[in-house]
Structures are given as C-alpha cells and as structure tokens.
Design a protein around this motif. Structure first.
Motif, mmCIF file in Angstrom:
data_model
loop_
_atom_site.group_PDB
_atom_site.id
_atom_site.type_symbol
_atom_site.label_atom_id
_atom_site.label_comp_id
_atom_site.label_asym_id
_atom_site.label_seq_id
_atom_site.Cartn_x
_atom_site.Cartn_y
_atom_site.Cartn_z
ATOM 1 N N ASN A 4 3.236 -11.972 -4.953
ATOM 2 C CA ASN A 4 3.310 -13.417 -5.126
ATOM 3 C C ASN A 4 4.764 -13.892 -5.213
ATOM 4 O O ASN A 4 5.157 -14.852 -4.549
ATOM 5 C CB ASN A 4 2.533 -13.809 -6.391
ATOM 6 N N GLN A 64 2.999 -21.215 -10.883
ATOM 7 C CA GLN A 64 2.412 -20.385 -9.829
ATOM 8 C C GLN A 64 2.822 -18.919 -9.920
ATOM 9 O O GLN A 64 2.117 -18.057 -9.412
ATOM 10 C CB GLN A 64 2.764 -20.974 -8.465
ATOM 11 N N TYR A 90 5.793 -26.004 -4.328
ATOM 12 C CA TYR A 90 5.583 -25.036 -5.397
ATOM 13 C C TYR A 90 5.765 -25.722 -6.741
ATOM 14 O O TYR A 90 6.525 -26.681 -6.857
ATOM 15 C CB TYR A 90 6.580 -23.876 -5.291
ATOM 16 N N THR A 116 9.876 -17.711 1.046
ATOM 17 C CA THR A 116 9.669 -19.079 1.518
ATOM 18 C C THR A 116 10.871 -19.946 1.179
ATOM 19 O O THR A 116 11.393 -20.672 2.036
ATOM 20 C CB THR A 116 8.389 -19.680 0.907
ATOM 21 N N VAL A 176 9.909 -28.283 -4.758
ATOM 22 C CA VAL A 176 9.544 -27.623 -6.008
ATOM 23 C C VAL A 176 9.341 -28.704 -7.060
ATOM 24 O O VAL A 176 10.212 -29.548 -7.263
ATOM 25 C CB VAL A 176 10.659 -26.653 -6.465
ATOM 26 N N LEU A 186 6.903 -16.328 -2.496
ATOM 27 C CA LEU A 186 7.569 -17.559 -2.923
ATOM 28 C C LEU A 186 9.072 -17.473 -2.651
ATOM 29 O O LEU A 186 9.671 -18.401 -2.092
ATOM 30 C CB LEU A 186 7.301 -17.792 -4.409
#
Length: 138
Positions: A27, A51, A2, A34, A43, A31
């Motif tokens: 979204n 993002q 990410y 996850t 990251v 994230l």
C-alpha cells in the motif's frame, strides 16, 4: 486524491520499502510511487487514521490511534503551516517542506518514532531541499 495524516508526510520522504507487513508495504509503495511519478496528485490532510493506517497490521497495539501520534501529526502540520482539511498537490507539500522544514526537525517532532534511528527521513528532507523529490523505491 489521497487522504493523509500529518506525520505520514514525513514518512513518505523517508520511505525505502520497509514497513509493518507485506500488505502495508504494498500500500505504501503504491502511494509513494504515485506521488513520485505524479506530483500534481492531490492530498487531503486528515485528522487520525488515513489510507496508510488502513493497512496497518492487526497484530497487537494499533498505534494509529495513540495520543502521541496525534501530537506528532499536529506538530508536523503546524511546522509546515498546514491544517486539517486542506487539499494540496504533492508538489505543494514538497514546497512547504522546502520552506519550513530542515532535516534536524525530525529529531524533535519525530522523537518517539521507532523509524527515526534509520536516518532516512532526514535524508528525504535533504533530497527535497536538493530538488530531487521522492526517492525511487527499489
């Protein structure tokens, strides 16, 4: 991997399933889940829109480009001893939070944030210090 800007590291700590739009929440939740379930997820720290900003609703001012947001990003990265372009796992980011951030820092570095009044980011930092990781979003 990410790509996240500085202040979103703190936003993730306080995330409780609220956001600017349904698409943004979907979204952010993906994230967040996850990182929560796979703290070894990498990251990359980026300057500017990331993002999460990509799903900010197109309904008025796009605050992701505001100067004060860039200032907040820089202040948070400096506080944590991190820099743009660095790649870390989420668990390494949590360790940086434990070593360099206290809940009351939110009142200073996030002073102009509209979400600050909810108190969830301070709570998120406390939970990281307690070794709980990211809170499960209901």
């Amino acid at each position: 991997m990410y790509k996240l800007r500085g202040h979103h590291l703190f936003c993730l700590l306080g995330y409780r399933g609220m956001g600017y739009s349904e698409e943004y929440v979907k979204n952010m939740t993906l994230l967040h889940q996850t990182l929560r379930e796979n703290p070894k997820t990498l990251v990359e720290l980026v300057e500017g829109p990331d993002q999460l900003c990509a799903k900010f609703p197109n309904s008025g001012t796009y605050h992701c480009q505001d100067d004060n947001i860039y200032v907040r990003d820089a202040a948070i990265l400096e506080k944590m001893g991190l820099r743009i372009g660095q790649v870390l796992s989420w668990e390494e980011i949590e360790a940086c939070i434990c070593n360099s951030v206290v809940p009351s820092d939110i009142q200073i570095v996030c002073e102009t944030c509209s979400w600050r009044s909810y108190g969830v980011c301070e709570e998120g930092i406390r939970e990281i210090h307690e070794g709980k990781g990211l809170r499960k979003v209901q």
